[in-house]
Write a protein that holds these residues in place. Structure first.
Motif, PDB file in Angstrom:
ATOM      1  N   ASP A  92       0.866  -1.176   0.000  1.00  0.00           N
ATOM      2  CA  ASP A  92       0.000   0.000   0.000  1.00  0.00           C
ATOM      3  C   ASP A  92       0.911   1.237   0.000  1.00  0.00           C
ATOM      4  OD1 ASP A  92      -1.557   2.248   0.961  1.00  0.00           O
ATOM      5  OD2 ASP A  92      -3.092   0.807   1.553  1.00  0.00           O
ATOM      6  N   PRO A  93       0.687   2.201  -0.912  1.00  0.00           N
ATOM      7  CA  PRO A  93       1.552   3.380  -0.970  1.00  0.00           C
ATOM      8  C   PRO A  93       1.629   4.136   0.358  1.00  0.00           C
ATOM      9  CG  PRO A  93       0.080   3.340  -2.858  1.00  0.00           C
ATOM     10  CD  PRO A  93      -0.328   2.227  -1.956  1.00  0.00           C
ATOM     11  N   LEU A  94       0.538   4.170   1.116  1.00  0.00           N
ATOM     12  CA  LEU A  94       0.564   4.862   2.408  1.00  0.00           C
ATOM     13  C   LEU A  94       1.506   4.169   3.389  1.00  0.00           C
ATOM     14  CD1 LEU A  94      -3.160   5.922   2.968  1.00  0.00           C
ATOM     15  CD2 LEU A  94      -1.222   7.355   2.321  1.00  0.00           C
ATOM     16  N   LYS A  95       1.539   2.836   3.335  1.00  0.00           N
ATOM     17  CA  LYS A  95       2.459   2.064   4.191  1.00  0.00           C
ATOM     18  C   LYS A  95       3.900   2.402   3.813  1.00  0.00           C
ATOM     19  CE  LYS A  95       2.684  -1.622   6.868  1.00  0.00           C
ATOM     20  NZ  LYS A  95       2.359  -1.582   8.270  1.00  0.00           N
ATOM     21  N   ALA A  96       4.163   2.545   2.505  1.00  0.00           N
ATOM     22  CA  ALA A  96       5.507   2.893   2.050  1.00  0.00           C
ATOM     23  C   ALA A  96       5.888   4.308   2.491  1.00  0.00           C
ATOM     24  CB  ALA A  96       5.584   2.776   0.532  1.00  0.00           C
ATOM     25  N   ILE A  97       4.913   5.206   2.523  1.00  0.00           N
ATOM     26  CA  ILE A  97       5.184   6.595   2.901  1.00  0.00           C
ATOM     27  C   ILE A  97       5.505   6.707   4.394  1.00  0.00           C
ATOM     28  CG2 ILE A  97       4.122   8.887   3.173  1.00  0.00           C
ATOM     29  CD1 ILE A  97       2.579   8.228   0.514  1.00  0.00           C
ATOM     30  N   ILE A  98       4.679   6.048   5.214  1.00  0.00           N
ATOM     31  CA  ILE A  98       4.883   6.187   6.669  1.00  0.00           C
ATOM     32  C   ILE A  98       5.857   5.152   7.225  1.00  0.00           C
ATOM     33  CG2 ILE A  98       2.626   7.240   7.043  1.00  0.00           C
ATOM     34  CD1 ILE A  98       1.652   4.549   8.133  1.00  0.00           C
ATOM     35  N   GLY A  99       6.116   4.074   6.448  1.00  0.00           N
ATOM     36  CA  GLY A  99       7.032   3.021   6.897  1.00  0.00           C
ATOM     37  C   GLY A  99       6.335   2.024   7.797  1.00  0.00           C
ATOM     38  N   GLY A 100       7.003   0.945   8.092  1.00  0.00           N
ATOM     39  CA  GLY A 100       6.440  -0.103   8.950  1.00  0.00           C
ATOM     40  C   GLY A 100       6.845  -1.476   8.467  1.00  0.00           C
ATOM     41  N   GLU A 101       6.316  -2.484   9.115  1.00  0.00           N
ATOM     42  CA  GLU A 101       6.687  -3.863   8.793  1.00  0.00           C
ATOM     43  C   GLU A 101       5.764  -4.458   7.744  1.00  0.00           C
ATOM     44  OE1 GLU A 101       6.734  -5.993  12.498  1.00  0.00           O
ATOM     45  OE2 GLU A 101       8.710  -5.213  13.043  1.00  0.00           O
ATOM     46  N   THR A 119       9.659   4.982   1.574  1.00  0.00           N
ATOM     47  CA  THR A 119      10.121   3.952   0.641  1.00  0.00           C
ATOM     48  C   THR A 119       9.521   4.215  -0.735  1.00  0.00           C
ATOM     49  OG1 THR A 119      10.351   2.299   2.387  1.00  0.00           O
ATOM     50  CG2 THR A 119      10.136   1.472   0.155  1.00  0.00           C
ATOM     51  N   ALA A 120      10.365   4.231  -1.743  1.00  0.00           N
ATOM     52  CA  ALA A 120       9.925   4.547  -3.104  1.00  0.00           C
ATOM     53  C   ALA A 120       9.426   3.308  -3.836  1.00  0.00           C
ATOM     54  CB  ALA A 120      11.084   5.170  -3.876  1.00  0.00           C
ATOM     55  N   ASP A 121       8.554   3.536  -4.816  1.00  0.00           N
ATOM     56  CA  ASP A 121       8.100   2.472  -5.707  1.00  0.00           C
ATOM     57  C   ASP A 121       9.315   1.984  -6.495  1.00  0.00           C
ATOM     58  OD1 ASP A 121       6.184   0.826  -7.034  1.00  0.00           O
ATOM     59  OD2 ASP A 121       6.199   2.197  -8.737  1.00  0.00           O
ATOM     60  N   GLY A 122       9.564   0.687  -6.506  1.00  0.00           N
ATOM     61  CA  GLY A 122      10.716   0.129  -7.216  1.00  0.00           C
ATOM     62  C   GLY A 122      11.970   0.025  -6.368  1.00  0.00           C
ATOM     63  N   ILE A 151       9.953  -3.307  -4.171  1.00  0.00           N
ATOM     64  CA  ILE A 151       8.688  -2.740  -3.705  1.00  0.00           C
ATOM     65  C   ILE A 151       7.856  -2.274  -4.902  1.00  0.00           C
ATOM     66  CG2 ILE A 151       7.614  -0.910  -2.320  1.00  0.00           C
ATOM     67  CD1 ILE A 151       9.093  -3.127  -0.693  1.00  0.00           C
ATOM     68  N   LYS A 152       6.610  -2.708  -4.937  1.00  0.00           N
ATOM     69  CA  LYS A 152       5.688  -2.313  -6.010  1.00  0.00           C
ATOM     70  C   LYS A 152       4.448  -1.709  -5.365  1.00  0.00           C
ATOM     71  CE  LYS A 152       3.117  -4.431  -9.855  1.00  0.00           C
ATOM     72  NZ  LYS A 152       3.095  -3.359 -10.760  1.00  0.00           N
ATOM     73  N   TYR A 153       4.170  -0.472  -5.714  1.00  0.00           N
ATOM     74  CA  TYR A 153       3.003   0.199  -5.135  1.00  0.00           C
ATOM     75  C   TYR A 153       1.710  -0.408  -5.668  1.00  0.00           C
ATOM     76  CZ  TYR A 153       5.586   4.165  -3.082  1.00  0.00           C
ATOM     77  OH  TYR A 153       6.402   4.953  -2.322  1.00  0.00           O
ATOM     78  N   ALA A 154       0.794  -0.667  -4.759  1.00  0.00           N
ATOM     79  CA  ALA A 154      -0.547  -1.117  -5.133  1.00  0.00           C
ATOM     80  C   ALA A 154      -1.374   0.111  -5.507  1.00  0.00           C
ATOM     81  CB  ALA A 154      -1.199  -1.840  -3.957  1.00  0.00           C
ATOM     82  N   THR A 155      -2.476  -0.106  -6.213  1.00  0.00           N
ATOM     83  CA  THR A 155      -3.411   0.984  -6.464  1.00  0.00           C
ATOM     84  C   THR A 155      -3.998   1.377  -5.119  1.00  0.00           C
ATOM     85  OG1 THR A 155      -3.912   0.017  -8.611  1.00  0.00           O
ATOM     86  CG2 THR A 155      -5.490   1.630  -7.744  1.00  0.00           C
ATOM     87  N   PRO A 156      -3.996   2.685  -4.798  1.00  0.00           N
ATOM     88  CA  PRO A 156      -4.504   3.096  -3.478  1.00  0.00           C
ATOM     89  C   PRO A 156      -5.958   2.664  -3.259  1.00  0.00           C
ATOM     90  CG  PRO A 156      -3.413   4.921  -4.587  1.00  0.00           C
ATOM     91  CD  PRO A 156      -3.533   3.818  -5.588  1.00  0.00           C
TER      92      PRO A 156
END
Length: 192
Positions: A92-101, A119-122, A151-156
């Motif tokens: 989830d792009p939001l998870k990548a933005i805020i970080g986490g496990e 965390t960036a897409d790719g 890392i591959k961003y999912a559609t929000p």
């Protein structure tokens, strides 16, 4: 001109069976389907051959070996490059933005990977020794392969009106991002 060949009826034994067995028809063996369990080494390549001693055809007192050619089925999750494996993990792009496990699939089960905030897409992360096992590592000092996580961003997800408003408060103007600003500056130079 003379030529010598082995007799096709007795195979050089000098004896012909007058009343052959109805099951083997005088061949002295019967064909039957057998199943063997074999051990496959980690990292075996497509087309490689595994030898099973003493399980081939029998002739007189001699029993041959059985050779099995391996066809490796392609994975839908992993891509192999040498001893290293690559996998794309949808996040989830939001998870990548805020970080986490996040949970990452490996050939040996799931492992937890901690994503840093932003965390960036790719973006790629490496999990050591989670690729193909090197069975010769003790002999030659080579380590196991690694798992490269892409890392591959999912559609929000669809967000409620309240959630969108909350996100809008956090998200400033699109041009505040340095990368976005650089892109638009370049676009303006080319268009004008």
């Amino acid at each position: 001109m003379q030529s010598q060949t082995t007799c096709p009826y007795c195979n050089g034994t000098g004896k012909i069976v007058k009343k052959p067995c109805p099951k083997c028809k005088g061949k002295k063996y019967q064909e039957e389907l057998k199943t063997y369990e074999i051990e496959i080494d980690p990292g075996i390549e497509n087309g490689q051959v595994v030898k099973i001693a003493g399980k081939g055809h029998s002739y007189k007192e001699y029993t041959g070996d059985l050779f099995v050619r391996i066809n490796v089925e392609e994975s839908k999750i992993f891509e192999k490059e040498g001893k290293d494996l690559y996998t794309q993990v949808v996040v989830d792009p939001l998870k990548a933005i805020i970080g986490g496990e996040i949970e990452v699939p490996t050939p040996y089960g799931f492992k937890t990977l901690k994503l840093p905030a932003g965390t960036a897409d790719g973006q790629q992360f490496e999990i050591a020794n989670s690729g193909i096992k090197n069975i010769k590592s003790k002999l030659f000092g080579k380590s196991n392969g690694n798992l490269i996580v892409i890392i591959k961003y999912a559609t929000p997800n669809r967000y409620s009106k309240a959630e969108v408003e909350a996100l809008n408060k956090i998200l400033k103007d699109n041009n505040d991002n340095d990368q976005v600003k650089k892109y638009y500056d370049q676009a303006k130079k080319e268009i004008q």
